[in-house]
Enzyme design. Structure first.
Site, PDB file in Angstrom:
ATOM      1  CG  ASP A   7     -19.613  34.134  59.786  1.00 56.23           C
ATOM      2  OD1 ASP A   7     -21.300  34.071  60.301  1.00 56.23           O
ATOM      3  OD2 ASP A   7     -19.696  34.343  58.721  1.00 56.23           O
ATOM      4  CB  CYS A  64     -19.885  31.070  60.468  1.00 52.95           C
ATOM      5  SG  CYS A  64     -19.049  29.376  60.989  1.00 52.95           S
ATOM      6  CB  THR A  66     -19.852  25.596  56.957  1.00 50.79           C
ATOM      7  OG1 THR A  66     -19.333  26.385  57.423  1.00 50.79           O
ATOM      8  CG2 THR A  66     -20.566  26.178  55.877  1.00 50.79           C
ATOM      9  N   GLY A  67     -20.614  26.367  60.180  1.00 46.26           N
ATOM     10  CA  GLY A  67     -20.636  26.260  61.622  1.00 46.26           C
ATOM     11  C   GLY A  67     -18.479  25.633  61.893  1.00 46.26           C
ATOM     12  N   GLY A  69     -15.467  27.195  60.060  1.00 53.84           N
ATOM     13  CA  GLY A  69     -14.771  28.686  60.568  1.00 53.84           C
ATOM     14  C   GLY A  69     -14.931  29.364  61.719  1.00 53.84           C
ATOM     15  CG  HIS A  97     -18.370  10.115  74.303  1.00 50.35           C
ATOM     16  ND1 HIS A  97     -18.667   9.011  72.891  1.00 50.35           N
ATOM     17  CD2 HIS A  97     -18.777   9.968  75.475  1.00 50.35           C
ATOM     18  CE1 HIS A  97     -19.403   7.928  73.943  1.00 50.35           C
ATOM     19  NE2 HIS A  97     -19.472   8.457  74.863  1.00 50.35           N
ATOM     20  NE  ARG A 131     -15.370   4.725  77.408  1.00 48.27           N
ATOM     21  CZ  ARG A 131     -16.581   4.738  77.895  1.00 48.27           C
ATOM     22  NH1 ARG A 131     -16.453   4.881  79.209  1.00 48.27           N
ATOM     23  NH2 ARG A 131     -17.714   5.026  77.052  1.00 48.27           N
ATOM     24  CG  HIS A 132     -15.537  10.186  77.675  1.00 47.79           C
ATOM     25  ND1 HIS A 132     -15.350   9.592  76.225  1.00 47.79           N
ATOM     26  CD2 HIS A 132     -16.636   9.104  78.401  1.00 47.79           C
ATOM     27  CE1 HIS A 132     -16.244   8.419  76.205  1.00 47.79           C
ATOM     28  NE2 HIS A 132     -16.271   8.186  76.952  1.00 47.79           N
TER      29      HIS A 132
HETATM   30  C1  RB5 Z   1     -18.563  33.311  54.898  1.00 44.87           C
HETATM   31  O1  RB5 Z   1     -19.618  33.173  54.027  1.00 44.87           O
HETATM   32  C2  RB5 Z   1     -18.464  31.630  54.807  1.00 44.87           C
HETATM   33  O2  RB5 Z   1     -17.526  31.402  54.221  1.00 44.87           O
HETATM   34  C3  RB5 Z   1     -18.488  32.148  57.186  1.00 44.87           C
HETATM   35  O3  RB5 Z   1     -20.356  32.003  57.982  1.00 44.87           O
HETATM   36  C4  RB5 Z   1     -18.620  30.251  57.214  1.00 44.87           C
HETATM   37  O4  RB5 Z   1     -19.050  29.361  56.286  1.00 44.87           O
HETATM   38  C5  RB5 Z   1     -17.343  29.757  56.911  1.00 44.87           C
HETATM   39  O5  RB5 Z   1     -16.358  28.422  57.358  1.00 44.87           O
END
Ligand code: RB5
Length: 143
Positions: A7, A64, A66-67, A69, A97, A131-132
């Site tokens: 995004d 994104c 945070t990775g 969403g 794993h 096992r994985h």
């Molecule tokens: C966008 O503002 C932000 O929410 C998105 O990039 C992400 O961090 C969501 O998990």
């Protein structure tokens, strides 16, 4: 073929990832977004995840803010195992794993050097199997 998706919050790292993959001689397909204008991460996660599901792409790197969403959206697809990683050991173990076929990164949480380290490690680490494999099979559920 590596599917790339982001995004606006992950756009800059997606562009840097392309340059890194070019340097490594790996091919990629970009499923957007195309700029830092505000968009909704599921739109790009779903498009790129479908390409992995169909076999058009082998794996993906989704980014994104945070990775989180973008990995949540990707993980709604059967056969997609997206791992949101913030440290290199998580990226390595997600391959070893979990046979993660998507690496999810957060541009607002990790600096590029760390992100690059995780991408390199994730790309070069094989699945351990054994096992994985059984555990991977148990992830999928019928509803
Ligand atoms: C966008 O503002 C932000 O929410 C998105 O990039 C992400 O961090 C969501 O998990």
């Amino acid at each position: 073929m590596i599917a790339l998706a982001s995004d606006h919050g992950g756009f800059r790292y997606k562009e840097r990832t392309k340059a890194l993959l070019d340097e490594l001689g790996l091919s990629w397909k970009d499923f957007g977004t195309e700029s830092e204008d505000s968009v909704d991460y599921p739109d790009f996660a779903h498009a790129a995840a479908l390409a992995i599901q169909s076999g058009a792409c082998d794996r993906g790197i989704f980014i994104c803010g945070t990775g989180i969403g973008i990995s949540l959206a990707a993980n709604r697809h059967h056969g997609i195992r997206a791992a949101a990683c913030q440290i290199p050991e998580a990226a390595r173990l997600s391959r070893l794993h979990n046979d993660a076929n998507v690496l999810a990164l957060g541009e607002r949480l990790v600096d590029w050097d760390l992100a690059e380290q995780m991408i390199r490690l994730w790309l070069e680490t094989p699945f351990e199997g054994g096992r994985h494999e059984r555990r991977i099979q148990k992830i999928e559920i019928e509803e």
